[in-house]
Design a protein around this motif. Structure first.
Motif, PDB file in Angstrom:
ATOM      1  N   TRP A 155       1.160  -0.955   0.018  1.00 10.79           N
ATOM      2  CA  TRP A 155      -0.146   0.184   0.365  1.00 10.79           C
ATOM      3  C   TRP A 155       0.734   0.954  -0.119  1.00 10.79           C
ATOM      4  CZ3 TRP A 155      -4.824  -0.460  -1.168  1.00 10.79           C
ATOM      5  CH2 TRP A 155      -5.384  -1.666  -0.680  1.00 10.79           C
ATOM      6  N   TYR A 156       0.681   2.038  -1.270  1.00  7.88           N
ATOM      7  CA  TYR A 156       1.403   3.162  -1.112  1.00  7.88           C
ATOM      8  C   TYR A 156       0.224   4.504  -0.822  1.00  7.88           C
ATOM      9  CZ  TYR A 156       4.568   0.742  -3.809  1.00  7.88           C
ATOM     10  OH  TYR A 156       6.305  -0.108  -3.997  1.00  7.88           O
ATOM     11  N   PRO A 157       0.746   5.591  -0.274  1.00  6.93           N
ATOM     12  CA  PRO A 157      -0.220   6.911   0.590  1.00  6.93           C
ATOM     13  C   PRO A 157      -0.572   7.279  -0.488  1.00  6.93           C
ATOM     14  CG  PRO A 157       2.622   7.507   1.086  1.00  6.93           C
ATOM     15  CD  PRO A 157       2.327   5.494   0.307  1.00  6.93           C
ATOM     16  N   ALA A 158      -0.628   7.540  -2.017  1.00  6.98           N
ATOM     17  CA  ALA A 158      -0.935   7.876  -3.174  1.00  6.98           C
ATOM     18  C   ALA A 158      -0.855   7.126  -4.004  1.00  6.98           C
ATOM     19  CB  ALA A 158      -0.460   9.951  -2.943  1.00  6.98           C
ATOM     20  N   VAL A 159      -1.831   7.395  -4.875  1.00  8.60           N
ATOM     21  CA  VAL A 159      -1.827   6.763  -6.221  1.00  8.60           C
ATOM     22  C   VAL A 159      -0.599   7.225  -6.979  1.00  8.60           C
ATOM     23  CG1 VAL A 159      -3.037   9.206  -7.649  1.00  8.60           C
ATOM     24  CG2 VAL A 159      -3.104   6.845  -8.840  1.00  8.60           C
ATOM     25  N   SER A 160       0.566   8.403  -6.880  1.00  8.22           N
ATOM     26  CA  SER A 160       1.292   8.641  -8.020  1.00  8.22           C
ATOM     27  C   SER A 160       2.317   7.890  -7.272  1.00  8.22           C
ATOM     28  CB  SER A 160       1.672   9.883  -7.187  1.00  8.22           C
ATOM     29  OG  SER A 160       1.289  10.382  -5.829  1.00  8.22           O
ATOM     30  N   GLU A 161       2.586   7.560  -5.582  1.00 13.19           N
ATOM     31  CA  GLU A 161       3.300   6.656  -5.209  1.00 13.19           C
ATOM     32  C   GLU A 161       3.656   5.712  -6.297  1.00 13.19           C
ATOM     33  OE1 GLU A 161       4.873   8.208  -1.578  1.00 13.19           O
ATOM     34  OE2 GLU A 161       3.812   9.810  -1.543  1.00 13.19           O
ATOM     35  N   ALA A 162       1.836   4.766  -6.033  1.00  9.17           N
ATOM     36  CA  ALA A 162       1.338   3.633  -6.411  1.00  9.17           C
ATOM     37  C   ALA A 162       2.105   3.365  -8.195  1.00  9.17           C
ATOM     38  CB  ALA A 162       0.015   2.905  -6.474  1.00  9.17           C
ATOM     39  N   SER A 163       1.874   4.398  -8.601  1.00 10.51           N
ATOM     40  CA  SER A 163       2.126   4.727 -10.193  1.00 10.51           C
ATOM     41  C   SER A 163       3.441   4.671 -10.325  1.00 10.51           C
ATOM     42  CB  SER A 163       1.372   5.835 -10.911  1.00 10.51           C
ATOM     43  OG  SER A 163       1.868   6.135 -12.214  1.00 10.51           O
ATOM     44  N   GLN A 164       4.165   5.216  -9.965  1.00  9.30           N
ATOM     45  CA  GLN A 164       6.161   4.987  -9.846  1.00  9.30           C
ATOM     46  C   GLN A 164       6.298   3.808  -9.621  1.00  9.30           C
ATOM     47  OE1 GLN A 164       7.530   7.698 -11.186  1.00  9.30           O
ATOM     48  NE2 GLN A 164       9.507   6.180 -11.211  1.00  9.30           N
ATOM     49  N   ALA A 165       5.677   3.329  -8.755  1.00  7.67           N
ATOM     50  CA  ALA A 165       6.723   1.727  -8.148  1.00  7.67           C
ATOM     51  C   ALA A 165       6.142   0.953  -9.703  1.00  7.67           C
ATOM     52  CB  ALA A 165       5.601   1.214  -7.054  1.00  7.67           C
ATOM     53  N   LEU A 166       5.147   0.904 -10.207  1.00  2.00           N
ATOM     54  CA  LEU A 166       4.908   0.359 -11.333  1.00  2.00           C
ATOM     55  C   LEU A 166       5.824   0.808 -12.793  1.00  2.00           C
ATOM     56  CD1 LEU A 166       3.094  -1.831 -12.948  1.00  2.00           C
ATOM     57  CD2 LEU A 166       1.347   0.254 -13.393  1.00  2.00           C
ATOM     58  N   LEU A 167       5.560   2.109 -12.863  1.00  2.00           N
ATOM     59  CA  LEU A 167       6.695   2.372 -13.601  1.00  2.00           C
ATOM     60  C   LEU A 167       7.942   1.942 -13.299  1.00  2.00           C
ATOM     61  CD1 LEU A 167       5.425   5.707 -14.339  1.00  2.00           C
ATOM     62  CD2 LEU A 167       5.077   3.709 -15.962  1.00  2.00           C
ATOM     63  N   SER A 168       8.731   2.210 -12.209  1.00  5.06           N
ATOM     64  CA  SER A 168      10.043   1.376 -12.249  1.00  5.06           C
ATOM     65  C   SER A 168      10.806   0.468 -12.087  1.00  5.06           C
ATOM     66  CB  SER A 168      10.054   2.499 -10.520  1.00  5.06           C
ATOM     67  OG  SER A 168       9.793   1.565  -9.603  1.00  5.06           O
ATOM     68  N   GLY A 169       9.296  -1.160 -12.311  1.00  3.34           N
ATOM     69  CA  GLY A 169       9.671  -2.041 -12.396  1.00  3.34           C
ATOM     70  C   GLY A 169       9.796  -2.219 -10.814  1.00  3.34           C
ATOM     71  N   GLN A 170       8.986  -1.883  -9.715  1.00  3.71           N
ATOM     72  CA  GLN A 170       9.835  -2.822  -8.463  1.00  3.71           C
ATOM     73  C   GLN A 170       8.017  -3.365  -7.827  1.00  3.71           C
ATOM     74  OE1 GLN A 170       9.881   0.841  -6.135  1.00  3.71           O
ATOM     75  NE2 GLN A 170       8.911  -0.687  -3.933  1.00  3.71           N
ATOM     76  N   GLU A 171       6.554  -3.016  -8.537  1.00  2.00           N
ATOM     77  CA  GLU A 171       5.663  -3.713  -8.696  1.00  2.00           C
ATOM     78  C   GLU A 171       5.189  -4.196 -10.526  1.00  2.00           C
ATOM     79  OE1 GLU A 171       4.829  -4.381  -5.972  1.00  2.00           O
ATOM     80  OE2 GLU A 171       5.111  -3.198  -4.782  1.00  2.00           O
ATOM     81  N   PRO A 172       4.793  -5.300 -10.555  1.00  2.00           N
ATOM     82  CA  PRO A 172       4.172  -5.526 -12.339  1.00  2.00           C
ATOM     83  C   PRO A 172       3.241  -5.100 -12.624  1.00  2.00           C
ATOM     84  CG  PRO A 172       4.481  -7.487 -10.223  1.00  2.00           C
ATOM     85  CD  PRO A 172       4.993  -6.726  -9.652  1.00  2.00           C
ATOM     86  N   ALA A 173       1.597  -5.135 -10.544  1.00  2.00           N
ATOM     87  CA  ALA A 173       0.960  -4.253 -11.722  1.00  2.00           C
ATOM     88  C   ALA A 173       0.219  -3.975 -10.163  1.00  2.00           C
ATOM     89  CB  ALA A 173      -0.157  -5.814 -11.212  1.00  2.00           C
ATOM     90  N   ALA A 174      -0.385  -2.672 -10.480  1.00  2.00           N
ATOM     91  CA  ALA A 174      -0.626  -1.314  -9.463  1.00  2.00           C
ATOM     92  C   ALA A 174      -2.345  -1.670  -9.827  1.00  2.00           C
ATOM     93  CB  ALA A 174      -0.039  -0.852  -9.963  1.00  2.00           C
ATOM     94  N   LEU A 175      -2.750  -0.470  -8.438  1.00  2.00           N
ATOM     95  CA  LEU A 175      -4.190  -0.542  -8.496  1.00  2.00           C
ATOM     96  C   LEU A 175      -3.772   1.101  -8.785  1.00  2.00           C
ATOM     97  CD1 LEU A 175      -7.669  -0.762  -8.208  1.00  2.00           C
ATOM     98  CD2 LEU A 175      -6.721   0.124  -6.224  1.00  2.00           C
ATOM     99  N   LEU A 176      -4.924   1.457  -9.878  1.00  2.00           N
ATOM    100  CA  LEU A 176      -4.679   3.081 -10.152  1.00  2.00           C
ATOM    101  C   LEU A 176      -6.136   3.526 -11.416  1.00  2.00           C
ATOM    102  CD1 LEU A 176      -1.066   2.835 -12.542  1.00  2.00           C
ATOM    103  CD2 LEU A 176      -1.195   3.206  -9.933  1.00  2.00           C
ATOM    104  N   ALA A 177      -5.443   4.982 -10.189  1.00  2.00           N
ATOM    105  CA  ALA A 177      -7.057   5.591 -10.614  1.00  2.00           C
ATOM    106  C   ALA A 177      -7.320   5.945 -12.295  1.00  2.00           C
ATOM    107  CB  ALA A 177      -7.689   6.800  -9.332  1.00  2.00           C
TER     108      ALA A 177
END
Length: 305
Positions: A151-173
């Protein structure tokens, strides 16, 4: 003589009463013609306000703190407040100030990842809003994914985790999801929408609308009548705006104020943002079943009749 004096006094009194009545009516007309004061959070709910009259005085804010504070006031400063439906309904019992008029956003969540990724078999998933609506919806639909979710504090951080390859999938708005897909393409990543959360919700929960009642418009009880025309204009605008109409409206306010990445992405993702007005009375079943998941009962007197 006495009779004539009495008649004159009666006429004077009637004239004075008539002038007072005209003065009072004039004040009432002036008050009803004053621009509506509106408060809305940035993002999809802010886009819903684009259909309000041009003279509406709209203030856009980040986060929920100001919304919670204003909804709790006994004599609110705003005629209309756009807010997460759970926040607005919880505030009613304490203040009895803002009535629930209608739902304007029905969910804009999507699971995003590399094309071909199966979220169910992915070893990690990024998400945001753990204790808010996104988290509750995610936990309801995908309980099997919770143990592997970060769980990330904001959608922008979840998005960055996906773009950096840290996470293979993400819940985004949306429109953040579209922005992430575009950025991924620039970096050679083939990101795509893996699942439409709103469609999954309707399939599992049997809601009448595709999605769930996320943001609603709450009307100060004393402003219900004077706001009806403005809300009807908003409803009509949201039914099926053209790309040109949306572009013009967003540019006039500016994407920055509205809290969207840019005008082009906001327009491109309009349908995916699930923005449309439904009178609360007509979707009571969806509202009440959704809020039951927050353990929130919806009082009958909150609805605008």
């Amino acid at each position: 003589m006495a009779f004539r004096s009495a008649v004159k006094l009666a006429a004077a009194a009637a004239l004075a009463f008539g002038l007072a009545a005209c003065s009072s009516a004039g004040q009432s007309t002036a008050e009803s013609s004053e621009p509506l004061k509106v408060l809305a959070p940035a993002g999809a709910p802010a886009l819903a306000t684009l259909g309000l009259p041009e003279d509406a005085q709209i203030e856009y804010v980040d986060g929920q703190d100001v919304l919670v504070s204003e909804l709790a006031k006994k004599d609110g400063d705003y005629d209309l407040i756009f807010a997460p439906i759970n926040v607005g309904v919880k505030s009613w019992e304490g203040s009895k100030t803002y009535k629930l008029d209608g739902v304007v956003t029905w969910g804009n969540l999507y699971l995003v990842g590399e094309e071909g990724t199966d979220p169910a078999s992915a070893d990690k998933i990024a998400a945001f809003g753990e204790t808010a609506v996104p988290g509750l919806v995610y936990a309801t639909l995908y309980p099997e994914n919770l143990e592997k979710t970060t769980w990330y504090p904001a959608v922008s951080e979840a998005s960055q985790a996906l773009l950096s390859g840290q996470e293979p999938a993400a819940l985004l708005a949306q429109p953040a999801a579209a922005a992430a897909i575009a950025k991924g393409k620039e970096a050679g990543k083939n990101l795509t929408v893996l699942s439409d959360v709103q469609a999954d919700w309707q399939a599992k929960e049997g809601s009448s609308q595709k999605g769930y009642p996320q943001a609603a418009v709450f009307v100060k009880e004393s402003s219900v009548e004077r706001s009806k025309e403005a809300l009807k204009a908003m409803e009509d605008f949201l039914k099926d705006p053209t790309d040109e109409t949306l572009t013009e409206a967003i540019d006039k306010v500016t994407a920055e104020k509205l809290g969207v990445p840019n005008t082009q992405i906001a327009v491109k993702t309009w349908k995916a943002q699930n923005i449309h007005y439904e009178p609360a009375e007509s979707v009571k079943g969806d509202i009440e079943s959704f809020l039951a998941k927050f353990s929130i009962a919806v009082p009958e007197d909150i609805y605008v009749k």
